[in-house]
Design a protein around this motif. Structure first.
Motif, PDB file in Angstrom:
ATOM      1  N   GLN A   8       0.823  -1.201   0.000  1.00  0.00           N
ATOM      2  CA  GLN A   8       0.000   0.000   0.000  1.00  0.00           C
ATOM      3  C   GLN A   8       0.858   1.252   0.000  1.00  0.00           C
ATOM      4  N   LYS A  11       2.301   1.877  -3.447  1.00  0.00           N
ATOM      5  CA  LYS A  11       1.277   2.478  -4.297  1.00  0.00           C
ATOM      6  C   LYS A  11       1.105   3.955  -3.959  1.00  0.00           C
ATOM      7  N   GLN A  12       1.010   4.195  -2.689  1.00  0.00           N
ATOM      8  CA  GLN A  12       0.790   5.561  -2.217  1.00  0.00           C
ATOM      9  C   GLN A  12       1.909   6.493  -2.669  1.00  0.00           C
ATOM     10  N   GLU A  39       2.190  -4.349  -4.882  1.00  0.00           N
ATOM     11  CA  GLU A  39       1.231  -3.406  -4.305  1.00  0.00           C
ATOM     12  C   GLU A  39       0.045  -4.119  -3.688  1.00  0.00           C
TER      13      GLU A  39
END
Lengths: 131, 131
Positions: A8, A11-12, A39
């Motif tokens: 995560q 991705k962020q 991800e």
DNA sequence: AAAAAATACTACTATCAGTTGTTAGACTTT
DNA sequence: AAAGTCTAACAACTGATAGTAGTATTTTTT
């Protein structure tokens, strides 16, 4: 669990740079599908990969491990066991008894005495094992 | 390259706690041979594994990424935060004598005996301080 | 010096990291 | 509105390797 969280974060951070999966993948040198897996957390990330990804994203690798939890200062840390306390997030390398032992041992500043304690301990163990 | 460095750190920290490869392996839940591979750097360490190892060694995972082979500082050691607890002025990593002590202590499997050792140690210290 | 513990090395296997291929939605462009 | 482009999700396959077990060697303990 761990990998999901890190995924995560990847991705962020990637999005915060306005990068597509493909672009990141190219920088890292792998397929964009693999980035997807990272991800999603469906594949385990090796430390090396995470370092490559960190580089590609221009962030320090430790960025992936921080959870906004403050790191206690040295002066805040006490080497003490608290019965019934909150379960410790991290595994304690030394258990209660061992910590007690160490603290006691460190109280004896005299070298000879410390040596004596060790010798005696050896004796005790020898005795026990004989039985 | 990366894994090798991290492996060396694992070994270093493990030893500083007086743990054998087997003991560490048991805590992590893998074979000691695999720990060997990690320490040698012949196998890529996944982030998850490194986190497990960090826990088992009681250090923050970031300790493995810092440059230079320095001995883990107090801030790397994940202990419980105790408001108002005794601040730990001088927590050095275990020295040789202390590791010996710990190893001896761990040999005694009998709980009562261990308790006895601690009690006795307390007595010794009390005596010394009186003098 | 011999028994035991710790570490090192080897060989095998099952798993899974990484690839390719496909599909689908979301925007443009014509 | 159809055709091209960009992005991301998912499936299936495969080669690499993480992890294990077994054995050998070194180091420590007795």
């Amino acid at each position: 669990m761990t990998d999901k969280k890190i995924g995560q974060k990847i991705k962020q951070i990637r999005k915060s740079w306005g990068l597509s999966q493909s672009e990141l993948a190219e920088r890292v040198g792998i397929s964009f599908q693999q980035i997807q897996k990272y991800e999603k957390g469906s594949t385990r990330i090796s430390v090396m990969r995470l370092q490559q990804i960190s580089k590609a994203l221009g962030v320090n690798i430790s960025a992936f491990f921080e959870e906004g939890q403050r790191i206690p200062k040295v002066s805040d840390i006490a080497l003490r066991y608290i019965p019934g306390g909150d379960p410790l997030e991290t595994f304690q390398p030394l258990n209660k008894e061992e910590i007690t032992l160490l603290k006691l041992f460190r109280k004896t500043k005299n070298k000879k005495v410390r040596e004596g304690i060790l010798m005696q301990l050896r004796g005790v163990i020898e005795l026990i094992n004989q039985k």
